[in-house]
Design an enzyme around this catalytic site. Structure first.
Site, PDB file in Angstrom:
ATOM      1  N   ILE B 129      44.763 -42.062 -12.446  1.00  0.00           N
ATOM      2  CA  ILE B 129      45.712 -41.284 -13.246  1.00  0.00           C
ATOM      3  C   ILE B 129      45.224 -41.286 -14.701  1.00  0.00           C
ATOM      4  O   ILE B 129      45.239 -42.318 -15.368  1.00  0.00           O
ATOM      5  CB  ILE B 129      47.127 -41.895 -13.149  1.00  0.00           C
ATOM      6  CG1 ILE B 129      47.546 -42.025 -11.666  1.00  0.00           C
ATOM      7  CG2 ILE B 129      48.133 -41.065 -13.939  1.00  0.00           C
ATOM      8  CD1 ILE B 129      48.877 -42.733 -11.461  1.00  0.00           C
ATOM      9  N   ASP B 130      44.758 -40.133 -15.159  1.00  0.00           N
ATOM     10  CA  ASP B 130      44.273 -39.998 -16.542  1.00  0.00           C
ATOM     11  C   ASP B 130      45.441 -39.581 -17.424  1.00  0.00           C
ATOM     12  O   ASP B 130      46.075 -38.553 -17.162  1.00  0.00           O
ATOM     13  CB  ASP B 130      43.164 -38.940 -16.619  1.00  0.00           C
ATOM     14  CG  ASP B 130      41.925 -39.344 -15.838  1.00  0.00           C
ATOM     15  OD1 ASP B 130      41.723 -40.555 -15.616  1.00  0.00           O
ATOM     16  OD2 ASP B 130      41.161 -38.446 -15.429  1.00  0.00           O
ATOM     17  N   VAL B 131      45.689 -40.350 -18.467  1.00  0.00           N
ATOM     18  CA  VAL B 131      46.905 -40.148 -19.258  1.00  0.00           C
ATOM     19  C   VAL B 131      46.581 -39.833 -20.718  1.00  0.00           C
ATOM     20  O   VAL B 131      45.703 -40.463 -21.322  1.00  0.00           O
ATOM     21  CB  VAL B 131      47.796 -41.414 -19.203  1.00  0.00           C
ATOM     22  CG1 VAL B 131      49.071 -41.220 -20.018  1.00  0.00           C
ATOM     23  CG2 VAL B 131      48.131 -41.769 -17.768  1.00  0.00           C
TER      24      VAL B 131
END
Lengths: 206, 251
Positions: B129-131
């Site tokens: 999950i790239d935030v």
């Protein structure tokens, strides 16, 4: 001609990493799902990752149940179960609520941890194993060596003399078993650096 | 004793090992297979390889490359880059990887994670999950190497991925990537306390203290980094390195 080692292919996960380590050790091995190959082999490795119920179903579909029983229970060939392959040796599993191969008096149950923040499921990563009895499989492996684990279910062994290793993940569970020619490890020796390679060497020497 | 894993994350671009800052400015580091050999010698716990161009170019990470890693690696490794089908996953596992990392397609088609985990088992399926913050919206999950935002906030997306069967989540701060000034601990903690599966912290680690902090305060179950294990220090001279056992005390 020395009899080959067969890595049983029953459609459950990555068999190539086991094969690759054996190749590097110059051990003659094949990956096969054919009953005749298993019948003709001197040693058997039963790896596996995935669902217990699906694994038993696949073994049945491939007509491997009888030949495995014959090789292990009658011909007493050394067999090493890895991860799910070890769990299949138990009598039954909560995962799918199905019967296993029944070679070890044990059940497969889900981890029941209380501290769910520290002890996530799956139990994934490196953990120490303590050696509970003398075994050729543990030769030149020091007590409390680390091995790589990936699993959500674990063994519950009824006959304590079958327990070869124990590991702690909040609760203490059997991480390896041994009964006569039957060996099983919950961890992945093929991915556990030097200690894992030593364990596979020990199995080859049996 | 169980201890958190320390995981080098190695980025690939045109089959070369590179390192980014905030997902941009990819700098050439060297030969990835040579890095695997060094990490073997250093007894690294696990490796992650991510092809940073694959999703944008709509292709899969090179299977020949995965096979080359598999030939060398004495430790488990996970591979990500452009995965969209169970056939892709099968090919990567057959090439020798233990796990696959899915990012862009997990957000585009969350049901694919269900399909994949049913087929291969949860422990094989990792979602990254790239935030990054989005103006006026707060934290959002981004896809396509950080070039496009989605409507998912990271905690809700993490919970959805767990529900769909992901066995592990990598939570990566785009803003901290390459900075070597510490993880976004609050982000890591918000996810690790919201799910029951292992959470891997990624993005920003610059010291061993950062790793310890992500474990102790962020409750991460594994600590991943790029720059920390590729550069000698914040001066960023290339030197593949990895902490010794005993250098880190997680008691």
């Amino acid at each position: 001609m020395p009899q080959k080692l067969t890595i049983v292919d029953y459609g459950m996960g990555n068999l190539n990493s086991v094969k690759r380590v054996l190749d590097r050790m110059r051990v003659d091995s094949i990956i096969s799902s054919r009953p005749t190959d298993i019948a003709n082999s001197g040693k058997i490795i039963l790896p596996g990752v995935g669902h217990f119920g699906k694994a038993m179903h696949n073994l049945q579909e491939l007509n491997l149940l009888d030949v495995l029983h014959e090789a292990v229970r009658v011909a007493n060939k050394p067999i090493l179960g890895i991860c799910l392959g070890m769990q299949l040796m138990a009598k039954r599993s909560e995962e799918g609520n199905v019967e296993g191969l029944g070679w070890i008096d044990a059940e497969v149950i889900r981890f029941r941890v209380a501290d769910k923040l520290k002890y996530k499921i799956p139990h994934m990563g490196w953990n120490q194993v303590s050696i509970k009895k003398n075994s050729p499989l543990m030769e030149n492996i020091s007590g409390l060596s680390e091995f790589y684990f990936v699993h959500s279910y674990r063994l519950k062994v009824n006959d304590e003399s079958d327990i070869l290793n124990e590991t702690e993940y909040e609760e203490t569970f059997p991480s390896a078993i041994e009964r006569g020619n039957i060996f099983g490890v919950q961890y992945h020796p093929e991915k556990s650096h030097d200690a894992g390679i030593q364990l596979l060497k020990n199995f080859i020497k049996l | 004793m169980f201890r958190p894993r320390i995981i080098p994350v190695l980025l690939l671009k045109s089959l070369a090992l590179v390192k980014s800052v905030r997902f941009e400015k990819h700098r050439y580091i060297g030969d990835p297979i040579n890095a695997v050999r060094i990490f073997n010698d250093l007894k690294a716990d696990e490796l992650v390889f991510l092809d940073v161009e694959a999703s944008q170019k709509n292709r899969l990470i090179s299977l020949d490359f995965v096979r080359d890693v598999g030939e060398e690696a004495n430790m488990p490794f996970a591979v990500g880059g452009g995965i969209k089908t169970t056939e892709d996953i099968k090919a990567i596992l057959n090439a020798g990887a233990e796990k696959v990392v899915i990012s862009t397609y997990a957000a585009q088609n969350p049901d694919f994670i269900k399909e994949a985990s049913d087929f291969f088992g949860s422990s094989t399926i990792v979602v990254c999950i790239d935030v990054k913050n989005k103006l006026l919206k707060g934290r959002r999950t981004w896809i396509l190497s950080g070039s496009k935002s989605t409507a998912f906030n990271p905690v809700e997306f993490a919970q959805l991925m767990e529900k769909n069967g992901a066995g592990e989540l990598i939570i990566q701060s785009i803003e901290r990537d390459g900075a070597m000034e510490g993880y976004d601990i609050e982000l890591v903690k918000s996810v690790s306390t919201a799910v029951g599966v292992p959470v891997v912290a990624l993005g920003g680690a610059g010291s061993k203290e950062d790793l310890m902090e992500a474990y102790r305060i962020g409750h991460a179950n594994a600590l991943a980094a790029g720059s920390l294990f590729i550069y000698q220090s914040r001066n960023r001279g290339v030197l593949i390195n990895y902490p010794n056992k005993g250098e880190l005390n997680f008691d």
